[in-house]
Enzyme design. Structure first.
Site, PDB file in Angstrom:
ATOM      1  N   ASP A   1     -26.951  52.074  15.260  1.00  0.00           N
ATOM      2  CA  ASP A   1     -26.957  50.638  15.523  1.00  0.00           C
ATOM      3  C   ASP A   1     -27.952  50.037  14.537  1.00  0.00           C
ATOM      4  O   ASP A   1     -29.123  50.430  14.510  1.00  0.00           O
ATOM      5  CB  ASP A   1     -27.423  50.348  16.952  1.00  0.00           C
ATOM      6  CG  ASP A   1     -26.391  50.763  18.004  1.00  0.00           C
ATOM      7  OD1 ASP A   1     -25.314  51.256  17.622  1.00  0.00           O
ATOM      8  OD2 ASP A   1     -26.672  50.591  19.198  1.00  0.00           O
TER       9      ASP A   1
ATOM     10  N   ASP B   1     -17.247  47.080  24.976  1.00  0.00           N
ATOM     11  CA  ASP B   1     -18.584  47.060  25.587  1.00  0.00           C
ATOM     12  C   ASP B   1     -18.460  46.628  27.051  1.00  0.00           C
ATOM     13  O   ASP B   1     -18.747  45.471  27.395  1.00  0.00           O
ATOM     14  CB  ASP B   1     -19.489  46.052  24.846  1.00  0.00           C
ATOM     15  CG  ASP B   1     -19.688  46.422  23.386  1.00  0.00           C
ATOM     16  OD1 ASP B   1     -19.952  47.590  23.092  1.00  0.00           O
ATOM     17  OD2 ASP B   1     -19.577  45.516  22.529  1.00  0.00           O
TER      18      ASP B   1
END
Ligand code: 1PR
Length: 583
Positions: A280, A438
């Protein structure tokens, strides 16, 4: 190191030892093409092979062949790009990495007048390596986009995998080969996995068996490579197959004797489960691009300064994970939803640098959507994706924009063809498009409580709830949407996604294991590969997700960044438990 600087592009002593004697005999003009006179070749040819550093590359501009370029350069060779049919006819060795769709490839080759030269080059048994569509092109025709003729050098057809029995298509991942004896450039592959990504494959038959140098089993047996004389082609991607892939390229490019590093004996027998390292990435408060990692998507330290957690430099970590045995590396630009990714040049640089030394697939996500910049210039999501592909990505991953597209599709029942997902998969193929989901878990007492698909949970919720549905979010988990993960997954598969990256906000960064209920629900619902993500804390968690669900891959971030569990330990554990992985 580039080994080429002292040799000009047209060195007169530039044939590899793999050059055929047949070359002299078979060269005919029966395709009506004019050939340049043969250069004199004799014993000096073999002697010169080590010095020949130029490879001719046929890049017809339809997609990303950056990885092939990087691999060729990494091996110490220079590239001469094909501009005209003569460049093909004058090549000493030609690599053709076919990308995109079969019909558009043939259109471009025909349009540029390259088809005849290619046909002549191959028929003359001159050193050729086709990759992916570069293999399919050699056959009579492909059924992708209707029936389209190929070069017809090899008898047979290229057809789609049959997914009617639940086979996951595209075929994505590391698979074993059955290699025929004496297959030359594949000598180091034996019992190792190589990386495939495709929905169409050439079918073996009596008529083409003399060409087949290896087959692969996926659903049924298909042609993984062909080889006869100096003409080779592979359906898999050597440039993405780690050390084994590099050794194939090296064997094609160099004389046998210069091939020193042999990969160790492997034990591959089928499609391996993949272990993926995820980075990330975002700018920290000083503006430097860093690898970060959150707890349930909160990436800031729990300190007074509340700064963004910094777990390392993206290029360094990606290189490390490649060496450690990661089967893929994913970069997620986690603030892409609010920043303009093409303004985010450091991220593109990260991709460029990483792809120079990392020879496994690279995925990049974050901010893939239509965008108008501060100067009022409008960019389509296709342009954003194109820039990522050009910079070295093999796949792009779409988060928020795929949620909006799925909502619209479910509301209207119409595929407009205009969503980023549809456009990018149409141009680059659905194998190049991942949808990143998500979701958050929402406990309920009964499936009747919601209109979304729920599942019975292994562990009841805080109020004894026995079911849960998984609400999709956008903008990095900041906003819940009226769509469940099940509905989203089905919709994006319909819209052209080739793979699903399945996160879970509740489990992210917790180290307590993957959300098996969620992963089972989704991996049973779709016929595209599902990557399980969020919550890995130990090698046992990888085993659990592969044992209990149909996930094709499992991804982790925190445990790798914090060096708590090396990738090799995960793989060793899986192997000990009988799960096939690439070693
Ligand atoms: O919406 O198209 O711009 O894409 C944004 C992308 O960035 C999405 O793929 C989304 O998942 C990701 N993202 C956005 N915000 C965050 C955040 O953490 N604040 N990261 C974020 C999501 C999830 C995983 C993570 C695993 C494994 N990260 O990829 O790496 O949960 O972690 P673990 O092994 O440590 O548990 P768009």
């Amino acid at each position: 190191m580039e080994a080429s600087s002292v040799f000009s592009l047209h060195s007169s002593v530039s044939f590899s030892s793999a050059q055929p004697l047949l070359f002299l005999r078979c060269r005919d003009g029966n395709l009506g093409l004019k050939f340049k006179p043969l250069r004199s070749r004799s014993l000096s040819v073999r002697a010169a092979s080590n010095g020949d550093s130029v490879v001719t590359l046929l890049d017809y501009g339809a997609g990303n062949v950056r990885s092939v370029r990087n691999a060729i350069r990494y091996l110490g060779f220079d590239i001469k790009d094909v501009q005209t049919p003569e460049d093909i006819l004058n090549a000493n060795r030609l690599i053709f990495p076919g990308v995109g769709a079969f019909a558009s490839m043939m259109d471009v080759l025909n349009g540029k007048g390259l088809t005849g030269a290619l046909q002549a080059y191959v028929k003359e048994d001159r050193p050729f390596l086709g990759i992916c569509l570069g293999l399919q092109l050699l056959f009579e025709h492909s059924t992708e986009n209707g029936q389209v003729n190929g070069l017809g050098v090899i008898p047979g057809v290229v057809d789609r995998f049959d997914s009617s029995n639940g086979l996951q298509v595209p075929h994505i991942g590391w698979n074993a080969l059955k290699v025929r004896e004496g297959s030359g450039i594949l000598d180091d592959v034996r019992n190792h996995h190589v990386y495939f990504v495709h929905s169409y494959r050439a079918v073996p038959s009596e008529d083409n068996k003399e060409w087949v140098s290896s087959t692969c089993s996926y659903g049924d047996d298909f042609i993984a490579s062909v080889g006869r004389g100096n003409v080779h082609a592979v359906q898999f991607h050597p440039e993405k197959s780690g050390d084994v892939g590099l050794s194939i390229l090296r064997r094609f490019l160099s004389s046998e004797s210069s091939v020193s590093k042999k990969p160790e004996e492997g034990k591959a027998s089928k499609l391996a489960k993949r272990v993926i390292a995820c980075l990330d990435v975002r700018a920290n408060d000083n503006g430097d691009l860093v690898v970060t990692k959150g707890d349930q998507y909160d990436v800031r330290e729990n300190t007074e300064g509340n700064e963004v957690r910094n777990l390392g430099k993206p290029v360094d970590l990606a290189g490390q994970y490649y060496k450690d045995g990661a089967d893929e590396v994913s970069f997620l630009n986690i603030t892409g939803f609010r920043d303009f990714p093409l303004g985010d040049l450091p991220m593109l640089q990260v991709l460029r640098y990483t792809s120079e030394n990392v020879f496994v697939p690279l995925t990049v996500g974050g901010g893939i959507r239509d965008f108008t910049d501060a100067n009022g210039r409008y960019y389509t999501s296709l342009e954003v994706a194109a820039e990522y592909f050009r910079s070295g990505a093999d796949k792009i991953s779409i988060g928020s924009d795929a949620v909006y597209a799925a909502e619209e599709y479910l509301r209207t029942g119409v595929k407009t063809g205009k969503s980023s997902l549809e456009q990018i998969s149409r141009v680059y193929g659905n194998q190049a498009v991942v949808v990143s989901i998500d979701p958050r878990r929402v406990y309920i007492h009964s499936p009747k409580d919601v209109k979304y698909r729920s599942t019975k949970v292994a562990k009841p919720g805080p109020n004894g709830e026995e079911y849960a549905w998984y609400q999709c979010t956008v903008k990095g988990g900041r906003e819940g949407r009226p769509i469940g993960a099940y509905e989203l997954a089905k919709a994006v598969e319909d819209l052209g996604a080739g793979e699903i990256l399945l996160n879970c906000i509740d489990c992210d960064g917790q180290g307590k294991g993957f959300d098996i209920d969620l992963i089972e629900l989704i991996s049973d619902a779709v016929s595209i590969p599902v990557i399980a993500s969020s919550g890995a804390g130990a090698p046992e968690h990888f085993f659990e997700v592969f044992r209990k669900t149909n996930a094709s891959a499992a991804l982790a971030a925190g445990i790798f960044h914090r060096k708590e569990v090396p990738i090799q330990s995960v793989k060793e554990h899986l192997l000990n438990e009988g799960i096939e992985v690439r070693v």
